[in-house]
Motif scaffolding. Structure first.
Motif, PDB file in Angstrom:
ATOM      1  N   PRO B 171      26.635  10.881   0.415  1.00 47.81           N
ATOM      2  CA  PRO B 171      26.154  10.272   1.553  1.00 47.81           C
ATOM      3  C   PRO B 171      25.798  11.460   2.464  1.00 47.81           C
ATOM      4  N   PHE B 172      26.733  12.475   2.818  1.00 51.79           N
ATOM      5  CA  PHE B 172      26.683  13.555   4.297  1.00 51.79           C
ATOM      6  C   PHE B 172      25.141  14.068   3.622  1.00 51.79           C
ATOM      7  N   ILE B 173      24.886  14.637   1.940  1.00 52.00           N
ATOM      8  CA  ILE B 173      24.208  15.305   2.069  1.00 52.00           C
ATOM      9  C   ILE B 173      22.876  14.402   2.186  1.00 52.00           C
ATOM     10  N   MET B 174      22.868  13.217   2.209  1.00 51.61           N
ATOM     11  CA  MET B 174      21.487  12.331   2.003  1.00 51.61           C
ATOM     12  C   MET B 174      21.486  12.619   3.578  1.00 51.61           C
ATOM     13  N   GLY B 175      22.469  12.009   4.617  1.00 48.46           N
ATOM     14  CA  GLY B 175      22.609  12.199   5.887  1.00 48.46           C
ATOM     15  C   GLY B 175      21.538  13.151   6.220  1.00 48.46           C
ATOM     16  N   LEU B 176      22.282  14.089   6.191  1.00 44.70           N
ATOM     17  CA  LEU B 176      21.519  15.869   6.818  1.00 44.70           C
ATOM     18  C   LEU B 176      20.562  15.654   6.118  1.00 44.70           C
ATOM     19  N   GLY B 177      19.378  15.179   5.428  1.00 41.79           N
ATOM     20  CA  GLY B 177      18.769  15.209   4.641  1.00 41.79           C
ATOM     21  C   GLY B 177      17.401  14.094   5.489  1.00 41.79           C
ATOM     22  N   ILE B 179      17.787  14.214   8.886  1.00 41.24           N
ATOM     23  CA  ILE B 179      17.833  14.879   9.986  1.00 41.24           C
ATOM     24  C   ILE B 179      17.251  15.895   9.717  1.00 41.24           C
ATOM     25  N   GLU B 180      15.182  15.945  10.510  1.00 39.54           N
ATOM     26  CA  GLU B 180      14.425  16.765  10.425  1.00 39.54           C
ATOM     27  C   GLU B 180      14.577  17.823  10.909  1.00 39.54           C
ATOM     28  N   SER B 181      15.292  17.587  11.598  1.00 39.28           N
ATOM     29  CA  SER B 181      15.667  19.221  12.470  1.00 39.28           C
ATOM     30  C   SER B 181      16.666  19.723  11.957  1.00 39.28           C
ATOM     31  N   ILE B 182      17.533  19.319  10.937  1.00 39.03           N
ATOM     32  CA  ILE B 182      18.044  20.357   9.935  1.00 39.03           C
ATOM     33  C   ILE B 182      17.630  20.357   8.632  1.00 39.03           C
ATOM     34  N   SER B 183      16.474  19.509   8.046  1.00 35.11           N
ATOM     35  CA  SER B 183      16.006  19.539   6.746  1.00 35.11           C
ATOM     36  C   SER B 183      15.401  20.849   6.916  1.00 35.11           C
TER      37      SER B 183
END
Lengths: 291, 226
Positions: B171-177, B179-183
């Motif tokens: 879920p952390f990887i999915m969550g990062l995905g 967040i547009e500014s991070i992906s």
């Protein structure tokens, strides 16, 4: 003479068991046998003395220092071996000896090698390959060779075969010859305790029910067999069992005038015999009274 | 308060290191193999390599905790260690340092290796930020597992803590995905530490340190050590 340890008013409560109001002292250079059935509280008491368990109430002084506050200083001079204590299976006994030697400056390598020979242990063998008896002997070797002032041994001979037991008792006897060393060892084997201890304490259901010198213990108790109709109800009679006209009584606080008193009750005294520690212990526990 | 028994603490750390060094070397080797796959910079190799890398990191963290704490309790060697001249605080510090060192070796080798692979292959350099966040999660999950292993005696709860904290990486990887500014950074050629990245890294670090301090406090108040 100072106390090797002094327990005062110790309480420790678990869901299924409680150690209650235990007050017990061991003088320097003395050997005390702690006798009790399984679950009596012997291990808990020893764990409190070594700082492995904290008492709920009461004070613990070991070698003049307060436990658990001064446990680091105390444990430098205490050797503790317990039936349920294990060594690292993947490592050799030599590895354990080196570990202990690096921590305890008093480690006696010559004595350790002597114990290796007497216990017939191979120092380069991994602990996983040791039998139960060899594991116990390895633990004792690690304890003895650090030359502690106080030895706390929890059931050191339990589960050993007769040969291993004899080896351990022999070495223990040698260790005990050193007057500067104090020893508390627990056992439910009263023969071992009778053989080695200067003083004896009985623990039963978390309570200390007796504690005194071995000789006085043995002197205090007698088994008297007599016959006749009377069954005296004196406070010093811990147990009386009648089989027809034969009456067997077990007496605590025996005095030389007791046979005369029995005769005065119309009984004929057939024999007065000293009792073995095991018999004293069993009688005490069954009587549910103080020995 | 009594002073720490530093020489014995060092001996206990060395003991744990000695007990685990072969397995740690195996973890580092497996991690190096994963990095080689990443370095191929092919989609299939990247996927396989990153998966293997995460597995190795999870295995390294769980191995160190389970061997030095959970097994020590189960194998009844804890009483042997606690009978040595140490206080509960000494024991805590030796286990903390021992675990951090035994985990830090594969962790740092693989973290530095990952960054190097990203920087020196055609992979987008922005992945450095993304991989640091993932490594940050694994560090935080390791600290959760370590804290639980120090504080809770139940083997079941320890396994639960290890698995659940590590599984949360999904879920952390999915969550990062999400967040547009991070992906966007992860896909780009530049290494940018913007506010969300710094906030997540700071949260991971604060959580890790706070948990370890809390565990030390709780450990010194325990009443049984066997």
């Amino acid at each position: 003479m100072t106390a090797a340890f002094a327990l005062t008013g110790i309480h420790k409560r678990y869901p299924q068991f409680a150690l209650e109001d235990v007050t017990l002292n061991l003088l320097d250079g003395q050997i005390m046998g702690l006798v009790g059935v399984n679950g009596a509280g012997k291990t808990t008491l020893l764990r409190i003395l070594t700082g492995l368990v904290r008492a709920d109430r009461g004070t613990v002084q070991v070698l003049g220092l307060s436990m658990p506050d001064d446990q680091v200083a105390v444990k430098r001079d205490v050797g503790f071996a317990s039936e349920d204590m294990r060594l690292y299976k993947s490592q050799t006994l030599r590895w354990h000896m080196d570990l202990i030697a690096s921590i305890y400056p008093g480690w006696d390598e010559v004595y350790a090698r002597d114990l290796l020979r007497r216990f017939d242990l191979k120092s380069e063998q991994t602990i996983a390959g040791f039998s139960h008896g060899q594991r116990v002997k390895a633990l004792l070797l690690l304890c003895f060779a650090r030359r502690p002032r106080l030895l706390l041994l929890d059931e050191p001979t339990t589960g050993l075969d007769p040969v291993a037991r004899s080896e351990v008792l022999e070495v223990l006897s040698d260790v005990l010859r050193d007057d500067s060393r104090s020893v508390l060892f627990s056992s439910h084997n009263t023969h071992d305790v009778e053989q080695l201890a200067d003083s004896i304490s009985f623990l039963h259901r978390g309570r200390l029910i007796a504690s005194q010198d071995k000789e006085r213990f043995l002197d205090d108790w007698r088994r008297i067999v007599c016959h006749g109709a009377a069954t005296p109800q004196w406070p010093e009679i811990a147990m009386a069992r009648r089989n027809g006209s034969v009456l067997e009584i077990k007496v605590r606080g025996y005095s030389a005038d007791m046979p005369e008193r029995l005769i005065a009750q119309g009984l004929v005294v057939d024999s007065v015999d000293p009792m073995r520690l095991e018999d004293i212990f069993v009688t005490t526990v069954r009587a549910g009274a103080v020995a | 308060m009594n002073s720490l028994n530093i020489p014995v603490i060092k001996r206990l750390i060395a003991k744990d290191w000695l007990l685990f060094q072969k397995q740690l070397a195996a973890h580092v080797l497996a991690g190096a193999f994963a990095l080689c796959l990443l370095g191929l910079a092919k989609p299939w190799a990247f996927y396989l390599g990153s998966l293997l890398l995460i597995i190795v990191l999870v295995a390294a963290s769980c191995f160190s905790i389970s061997t030095s704490l959970v097994n020590e309790r189960r194998d009844q060697t804890l009483a042997f260690v606690m009978s040595l001249p140490i206080s509960p605080l000494d024991f805590y510090l030796s286990k903390l340092a021992g675990n951090l060192i035994t985990f830090a070796v594969p962790f740092l080798v693989l973290a530095v290796g990952t960054i190097a692979v990203i920087l020196f292959t055609p992979l987008p350099d922005g992945l450095v930020v993304y991989s640091m966040l993932l490594f940050g999660h694994i560090l935080a999950a390791f600290c959760v597992s370590l804290s639980v292993a120090m504080a809770v005696e139940s083997e079941g709860w320890n396994i639960f803590a290890m698995i659940s904290s590590m599984v949360m990486i999904n879920p952390f990887i999915m969550g990062l995905g999400q967040i547009e500014s991070i992906s966007a950074i992860a896909r780009g050629p530049d290494i940018i530490f913007n506010a969300p990245v710094i906030a997540i890294l700071a949260a991971q670090l604060v959580l890790s340190v706070a948990l370890l301090c809390l565990t030390g406090w709780a450990h010194c108040r325990k009443t049984a050590f066997y």
